[in-house]
Structures are given as C-alpha cells and as structure tokens.
Design a protein around this motif. Structure first.
Motif, PDB file in Angstrom:
ATOM      1  N   UNK A 699       0.833  -1.212   0.000  1.00  0.00           N
ATOM      2  CA  UNK A 699       0.000   0.000   0.000  1.00  0.00           C
ATOM      3  C   UNK A 699       0.863   1.255   0.000  1.00  0.00           C
ATOM      4  N   UNK A 700       1.979   1.197   0.733  1.00  0.00           N
ATOM      5  CA  UNK A 700       2.888   2.361   0.747  1.00  0.00           C
ATOM      6  C   UNK A 700       3.529   2.571  -0.620  1.00  0.00           C
ATOM      7  N   UNK A 701       3.774   1.466  -1.341  1.00  0.00           N
ATOM      8  CA  UNK A 701       4.317   1.565  -2.698  1.00  0.00           C
ATOM      9  C   UNK A 701       3.274   2.190  -3.638  1.00  0.00           C
ATOM     10  N   UNK A 705       3.469   5.666  -5.897  1.00  0.00           N
ATOM     11  CA  UNK A 705       3.156   5.753  -7.330  1.00  0.00           C
ATOM     12  C   UNK A 705       2.153   6.880  -7.588  1.00  0.00           C
ATOM     13  N   UNK A 706       1.164   7.025  -6.710  1.00  0.00           N
ATOM     14  CA  UNK A 706       0.183   8.107  -6.879  1.00  0.00           C
ATOM     15  C   UNK A 706       0.853   9.482  -6.786  1.00  0.00           C
ATOM     16  N   UNK A 727       9.509  11.290  -1.874  1.00  0.00           N
ATOM     17  CA  UNK A 727      10.589  10.297  -1.769  1.00  0.00           C
ATOM     18  C   UNK A 727      10.039   8.896  -1.493  1.00  0.00           C
ATOM     19  N   UNK A 728      10.768   7.886  -1.949  1.00  0.00           N
ATOM     20  CA  UNK A 728      10.418   6.483  -1.717  1.00  0.00           C
ATOM     21  C   UNK A 728      10.837   6.085  -0.299  1.00  0.00           C
ATOM     22  N   UNK A 729      10.003   5.323   0.394  1.00  0.00           N
ATOM     23  CA  UNK A 729      10.345   4.896   1.754  1.00  0.00           C
ATOM     24  C   UNK A 729      11.654   4.113   1.747  1.00  0.00           C
ATOM     25  N   UNK A 818      -5.786   5.861   0.853  1.00  0.00           N
ATOM     26  CA  UNK A 818      -4.725   4.875   1.087  1.00  0.00           C
ATOM     27  C   UNK A 818      -4.138   5.031   2.477  1.00  0.00           C
ATOM     28  N   UNK A 819      -3.958   6.286   2.905  1.00  0.00           N
ATOM     29  CA  UNK A 819      -3.439   6.544   4.256  1.00  0.00           C
ATOM     30  C   UNK A 819      -4.342   5.900   5.304  1.00  0.00           C
ATOM     31  N   UNK A 820      -5.674   6.014   5.097  1.00  0.00           N
ATOM     32  CA  UNK A 820      -6.621   5.425   6.037  1.00  0.00           C
ATOM     33  C   UNK A 820      -6.501   3.906   6.048  1.00  0.00           C
ATOM     34  N   UNK A 821      -6.361   3.317   4.866  1.00  0.00           N
ATOM     35  CA  UNK A 821      -6.204   1.861   4.767  1.00  0.00           C
ATOM     36  C   UNK A 821      -4.911   1.398   5.445  1.00  0.00           C
TER      37      UNK A 821
END
Length: 889
Positions: A699-701, A705-706, A727-729, A818-821
C-alpha cells in the motif's frame, strides 16, 4: 500479618495438634513490598536452575495423609457424605466420588495453556500499553488488579446496603397489601440485571402457540411485545410468529421441568464403510495384504491421516492404534497375502500405509477441484437429507438442533498428552442410542433392521439423544444449538450468577484471608484453595478414574505439581483440563507461601496430594454458604466480567472504528492476562505477520506511485511540497519493487482466470453457450499491458498518470484513502501481534458477559459485527437485544 499469628498452632482435622516451629526464619518469606501478589510473573517452561523448596525440620502438619490416586486398579464409585462433620476427619477416612461421565449441562471451557511447546511469556505489548514504560508488566498489572479488587469490595458493601434498604422498604409496605390473596412464594425485588427489562411489564413475555409444521423448515422471527416500533412492511413479516423474548421473563426455566412437549426426528448416522479398490492395499514388510472390511476400515483411519505428523509420529498414538488394530485383525479373520497365505502382523514398523494415504489424498484433491456448481449441488443434496433433523419442536416452538450427527468411527486424538490417543473409536450403532422425546410425540424410527437402546421422556433433561463412546466411557449428547432459547437461558443464568457474586466478594475475600491462618488444617487448605482459584483462575479439579487422563485442578494438585521459590514465588506445572499443560509462575501472599510449604511437609512425597483434606464438592459446599449456587467456576466468570466492566467504565474510546476496536481488544487482553487466559504462539503467526507487513508495504508503494503521478501532471509540485513528500520509503528498494510488481501481475492474472471460470459456470447453469478461450485471451491483455507499464516505469524512473481524467485533486483524494487503509491495517497488525500470546476468544466468549461487549458497541458506535461473528450474534441474541449503552454488570 503478625509473627505471632504465623506461629499459631495448627490443629489437624483429627483433633491432634502440632506446634509450628517458632525458630523459622521470617526473612525468607517476606514479599517484595513493590510487587503485589496475585498476578502471573512468568509463563514459560521450568528452567533447570529453578529451585525446589526443601521442607524444613520442625514444621509439622497432620501425619495422616492421603496417597496419590492410583491410575491402576478397579474403579469404584462412592456417594459423597452429607454430614457436615466430614471436615473434622482426615480425608483418608472419607470417601470421594469418581466422575464417570460428562454432565451435558456444563460449559465446555477453553483450555488455558497449550501442551508440549514452549509456552508464552506476557510481553510489554501484550496489554496495549506503551512498550517503553520503565514499569514491568507484572507490577503494572498487579497494581491495576489490586485497584479493581478494592473497587469490587467497596461496591459489594454498597450493593448489600442498598439491597437491605430495599428489603426493609418492601417489608414496611407489606401490611398495606394484606387484603390481597397470598401468593405461593415471595416476590423479590428485580436485580440490577433485570430491573430495566422487567420495568413496566406486569405479565411474562407472551408466546404464540405455533401450529405443527415440518421440522425441516426454518422459523421466521417477527416482533416481540416489547420490541422497538418498526415500519409497516416489517410488521407484516412478523405476523407469522411473535418473537419470543425469553430474556424479558427472567423467571422462565427456573424450575426443574425443562419442557412440556418435545418432538424431533432423531439423529443422523454416518454412511456405511465403502471398501477400498482392490488395487489399494496396506503393505506389511513390503507385501500387499488383504484385510477384512472391519480391519481395512481401521487401516484407512491411520493411512488417511499420514499428513497429520503430530499424531501419527507420536509413539503413544502409534502404540494405542497398533494394539487395537491387531485385535480387530484377529477378530475379523486375519490378514492374507495375494496368494491367500496368512500374514501375521506383529510389528508396527513393518506396516506401510502409504498406498492408502495416496488413494485418500487423491480423493480429497478431486473433491477440492470440483467445479463450484457441482460443490453447491452436492451440498444441496446433503442439506436436503439432513433438513428433517436440523430442527425440533420444543414446547411448540421450533428450535435448531446443534450436533444431530452421530460421530463417525475414527482414531481418537484427544488433547494434550492424552494417554488414550490413537485408540479406535468404534462405530456407534442405534442399539447404543437413547432417545429423549415427549410422551405423545411419534418416536423417530431407527435405521432399518435396528432398534433404539431406550426411549425416555425425561422432562428435566435438555438432551434429545445420547450414547456412550467406547474410549473414555463418556456420554455424548445431542443438544439444542447455541442460539436456541434453552442454551441462551443457560448462558444468561451463568452470567447472572457471576453478577450476584458482586454482592458477596468482599466477605469471601476477607474470610479466606483470615482463614489462611486457621488452626484447623482443613480450614487452612480450604482458604488457600479459594485464594488460588480467585487470584489465579485455577480450575477446582475433579477426581479421575483409573482409565481417564491424569489431569488435575486446584483441589487435586500433587506434590510434584507445585514448586516453591523463596521468598514468595510459586510455580504450577501440571496437566489441566483436556490434558493441556498448565504452567505459570506467580507471586503469592506470604501466608499462602507458608501454607503451601506446610502442605508439602514430610512425610509427603511425589504422588501425594497437597490439599489432602479437601475435595471439590466440599469446597463448593463451603462456597454455597455465601450464595446459593456459588461454585469455584463462578469466580472465573465473575473476575473476567467485573474486570472488563471496570475497564470499560473508565474507557474513553475515540478515533476511527479500527482504533475503537483496538481499545476494546486492549481491555480484553488485560482481562485475559489477569485471568490467565493465555495460549501458545501459533506456528503460522510469523508467516501471517509477514504477509500483513508485505500488504502494508504494498500500500505504501501504491501511495508513492500516486505521488509520482501527481508530479507527472504538475512537476512544480515538487518545489511546493518539497522533495521529501515524493521520496520512496527507505525500506522499499528496486529489488523489492520488481518482486512486488511480479506479484501484482500474477494476482491480476488469477483474478481474470477465476472471473472467466465463474462466468462460464453461470452461463452453463442457465443453459447458455459458454465463452471461448479467445475471450479469456482478450481479457488477459490487461495483464500484458500491466507488465509493459511496470517495465517502462523501471526503465525511465517515471510513473505516468493513469485512470479516467486524472487530476491532482483526485490523486490526493486517493492518497488520503490509502493513508486510512494503511493506518487501519497497521492497527490490525499491531493488534494481531499483541494477541499472539493471549486467548482473547476464551475471555470474550466464555467468561466476559456478552452484554458488556454490546454496551461498548452501543456506547462508542461500533458495529457489533466487529466483535461477534454471525454464529456468536445468534448465540448472544439475548444480550444484543436486552441491554442499552447504560447497562452495568
């Protein structure tokens, strides 16, 4: 406790006394003042360095003692003496009752600990508090438990005062009602549990008599007399039958007669044995052997479960199976090779069941691979055959039957270290089955060529049929389903009894604390046992026969089950209910430690019982003096429910639904730890946590992308929001991205394939022409496009905006979702990790009053579905419909 009290003489139950040495060293018995006793401090296997307390010379107790119950010899059954003078005699001179069969009315409690594996230790995260706290979990929980106990004792005094005032008021008003015709019995003031439900009701809940109908049809429920007002369309649906709200009539079922009329269709027997194909045979010493059907069936029991290594590789399981297998081979006519020569099967190691396993495994695989439509058809056929047995008519009301299927023959597995694991459970014949039915009702016919053992009309029993199984001689009962009125009433009464204990808990605790120093040995043992049951949720324990598993509880603890570590630590290690190993290390009151040391005094040795002046029945008789119906098991329900009630009163759950659910689970977790409802970490836990971690990472990926798509639409955003936002995690690298992309592609491919198969099955069922393979190929083009897109992204390091009419606002809204998920899934993962060592289900289903969960649900607006599955919602319908958010335990 004064030293003078500690050294008071102990008078044995036979009237003789022995002095307790006054030279005993008191320092070794002192408790660390910072730690309150009464909570587990360790939950793991006994380490070799653990010290067993040696019994000091000079501390004597009753020389007459009871030896361990022998597990060999003739079983005897004795009636329990009714005389109250029993406590004044040594137990060796008294008789005990041997429990021969299960009571169908008792609750099936879930075991506390798991056997054979390293047992869990409560961790910092196990109660949902901050893990960086400097205060150890033991001290925090002990302190919290102490406060809850003090609160309970204070509340008990208040409740008794209110009850006394209410009784006094009722008595004062009595003369005014003297003109009324006296009733048979005294009407009591409604308790806190039922005051709200009974308020405004002058009569009991009305029940419409239902006309006779086929038992296979489910009952439609309508509206009860006190149900909330609903729309007209809903009222019309309820005209067939008025809803029976038995919980609005708490007096229902108080008598011994459980039913007036009872009709049912008996039980379903398993199908007869189907012999194996002629080319499928067990091998002995490499030679295929032919067995008679009776022996072949038993060989199939073992061969069919070769994949259950925990059983088939267990030496006890193997030994018991082979013993019964040889006996059945002998009785059925022996084994022969392909030429008809007799084969003498003597050694288990030479038996090869692999051909049988492969045959059954192939059958299982074929069944799994059946089309969904075929599976539905087979299930519908089975349901049609079983429909008449699923319901019974109980006092004119249709009730669902629970376990109407007779157990098929199989190998007994047992739980924990059961000594009879592997024995053959023989096929139950109708001649072994007793039917319980109404006198005027037609008796269900037995299978052709058979007869029932007996037909009874036992109106005091809640069972429909029973038989005795051959392994332990236990009686198996066909009962009503968990969501039936009868079962619901049983649960209701159990929790009401726990609520009643609220009024007496302070007196009980005060009395047993005082009796810990009693001069009579029997009284001191009684007080110590109640202390352990109340504080550490030990089961009382019942005597076992010689052919039953050697499991114990508090009253039947033996010398070797208790290890003492100065100054006040006690280690319990024994096989508890269902042969599950119970292990716990606890800190106890100093006097309890001293008492246990005395109870282990020489000449006692391994095999002798610690509480040799006490029986479970004597203990329950003692407890019933405080409150009608009070037994040792009520403490478990009371402590769990009262603790949960206290925690919920002080709780301010806020935030999202997921956060509120976690707050509830944190409270439930504390209850489970304080009440010792622990479990072993499952073998699959690490794998499940890894999968959840990967899903969150995925989900973080997607979120990254979004954000890249936002840059594709508006490159100036990088300057406005800062490069860190895009930035990418750190834990996501290119190698992981490629693996995840492959996973997403494969996942999409499987979804399309399954959807195509499902659509074709639907077309076939409707008699239409199925789609061609070319249609599937066309659908799979999406997968090829996805692969190409990922390949391009990896090469250019740029993500092109996708979707219909993409805008920055739409992408930001998607990121918010997505943050909520991610937050919800992270909470779920944390909750799962916290729960790995705690049996929340044990507490929630068996010990915490379900009305407390309903109160939480209504008070904090959390759907009850978040706590109770569909089956539990049916089981606890009475709780869901009977209370509001202001109800108190």
């Amino acid at each position: 406790m004064s030293s003078s009290d500690d050294d008071a003489p102990l008078i044995r139950a036979n009237g003789r006394s022995s002095a307790v040495s006054s030279t005993r060293k008191k320092a070794s018995h002192t408790t660390n003042g910072d730690v309150d006793p009464g909570v587990s401090i360790r939950f793991g296997p006994v380490q070799s360095e653990d010290v067993k307390m040696e019994d000091a010379d000079g501390e004597l107790h009753g020389a007459s003692k009871r030896k361990a119950r022998s597990s060999i010899g003739q079983r005897k059954s004795y009636a329990e003496p009714e005389s109250s003078e029993e406590d004044d005699e040594p137990l060796s001179k008294r008789r005990r009752t041997s429990v021969k069969h299960e009571d169908p009315e008792t609750d099936d409690d879930v075991p506390l600990a798991a056997n054979g594996r390293k047992l869990p230790k409560a961790s910092e995260t196990a109660i949902g508090d901050e893990s960086d706290s400097d205060i150890p979990i033991e001290r925090r929980l002990a302190s919290e438990k102490k406060k809850i106990e003090q609160r309970a004792e204070k509340e008990a005094k208040t409740l008794r005062k209110e009850e006394a005032a209410s009784t006094k008021k009722a008595t004062a008003k009595k003369p005014a009602a003297s003109t009324k015709k006296p009733t048979n019995g005294v009407k009591k003031e409604p308790s806190n549990s039922t005051a709200k439900m009974v308020a405004g009701k002058k009569a009991t809940a009305k029940v419409k008599t239902e006309p006779k109908s086929e038992l296979s049809t489910p009952v439609k429920k309508g509206q009860g007399k006190n149900a909330p007002v609903k729309e007209e369309s809903e009222e019309a649906e309820g005209e067939e039958e008025e809803e029976y709200r038995w919980w609005d009539d708490p007096t229902k079922g108080d008598g011994t007669i459980k039913w007036t009329t009872l009709e049912h269709n008996g039980v379903v027997f398993p199908p007869p044995y189907e012999p194996l194909p002629k080319d499928v045979k067990m091998k002995y010493d490499g030679v295929p052997v032919t067995l008679q059907p009776e022996a072949e069936e038993v060989a199939g029991f073992f061969g069919g479960m070769l994949n259950s290594t925990q059983n088939v590789e267990n030496p006890v399981f193997q030994k018991n199976f082979f013993m019964d297998f040889k006996e059945i081979i002998k009785k059925s006519g022996g084994a022969k090779d392909s030429k008809g020569n007799k084969v003498d099967i003597k050694e288990f190691s030479k038996c090869d069941f692999q051909p049988i396993f492969e045959y059954f495994d192939m059958q299982r695989q074929e069944k799994r691979n059946l089309p969904p439509a075929e599976k539905k058809r087979l299930k519908a056929e089975k349901d049609l055959v079983e429909a008449p047995y699923m319901y019974c008519m109980w006092d004119g009301r249709k009730q669902k039957v629970g376990n109407f299927r007779v157990e098929p023959p199989q190998l007994f597995r047992g739980r924990g270290e059961h000594p009879k694991t592997g024995r053959v459970k023989t096929r139950v014949q109708p001649e072994q089955v007793t039917i319980n039915i109404g006198k005027g009702a037609p008796v269900p016919p037995p299978p052709e060529g058979h007869r029932w053992k007996e037909v009874k009309h036992d109106q005091e029993g809640t069972w429909l049929a029973m038989w005795q199984e051959n392994i332990n001689g236990n009686y198996k009962y066909v009962m009503l389903a968990a969501n039936s009125d009868v079962k619901g009433q049983s649960d209701f009464k159990k929790f009401e009894k726990a609520r009643e204990l609220k009024k007496h808990i302070d007196r009980i605790r005060k009395d047993y604390q005082k009796a810990l120093k009693h001069e009579l040995m029997v009284e001191r043992q009684k007080a110590t046992a109640v202390y352990l049951i109340d504080r550490f949720a030990l089961r009382a324990g019942n005597e076992k026969g010689e052919d039953e598993a050697e499991t114990v509880g508090c009253c039947s603890l033996k010398y070797e089950h208790v290890t003492l570590k100065p100054p006040n630590t006690v280690i319990f290690d024994f096989l508890g209910k269902d042969s599950i190993r119970y292990y716990d290390e606890v800190e106890v009151d100093t006097q309890v430690f001293k008492n246990l040391k005395i109870f282990k005094k020489a000449p006692k040795k391994e095999g002798d019982e610690i509480f040799d002046r006490l029986t479970t029945s004597a203990l329950n008789k003692h407890l019933s003096a405080y409150m009608t119906g009070l037994t040792a098991k009520v403490f478990r329900t009371y402590n769990a429910s009262y603790t949960m009630s206290t925690l919920l009163k002080d709780m301010e759950a806020a935030g999202t639904i997921a956060e509120k659910v976690k707050a509830y689970n944190d409270a439930n977790r504390k209850v489970a730890i304080l009440c010792n409802h622990k479990r072993t970490v499952t073998a699959s836990h690490a794998n499940q946590m890894e999968k959840m971690g990967e899903r969150i990472k995925g989900l973080r990926y997607q979120k990254w992308r979004l954000k890249q798509m936002m840059l594709d639409l508006d490159p100036t955003l990088k300057k406005k929001k800062g490069s860190a936002f895009f930035a990418l995690d750190e834990d996501i690298d290119q190698e992981w991205i490629k693996e995840h992309q492959s996973f997403l592609v494969e996942e999409q491919r499987q979804k399309i394939n399954k959807k195509f198969e499902k659509d074709n099955e639907k077309l076939a069922a409707e008699g239409e022409k199925e789609m061609k393979a070319s249609e599937l190929e066309q659908r799979l083009e999406v997968v090829k496009e996805m692969e190409a897109k990922f390949k391009k992204e990896n090469k250019t390091n740029k993500v092109v905006a996708e979707g219909k009419g993409p805008t920055v606002d739409k992408l930001e809204a998607s990121i918010t979702k997505l943050d909520q998920r991610i937050d919800n899934m992270t909470l779920q993962a944390q909750d799962k990790e916290d729960n790995k060592e705690v049996a929340l289900g044990t507490s929630k289903i068996n010990y915490i009053d379900p009305r407390l969960t309903v109160v939480f649900s209504k008070k904090f607006n959390v759907p009850i579905e978040k706590f109770f599955s569909k089956a539990l919602r049916e089981k606890f319908e009475w709780a869901i419909k009977s209370v509001e958010a202001d109800w108190e335990f």
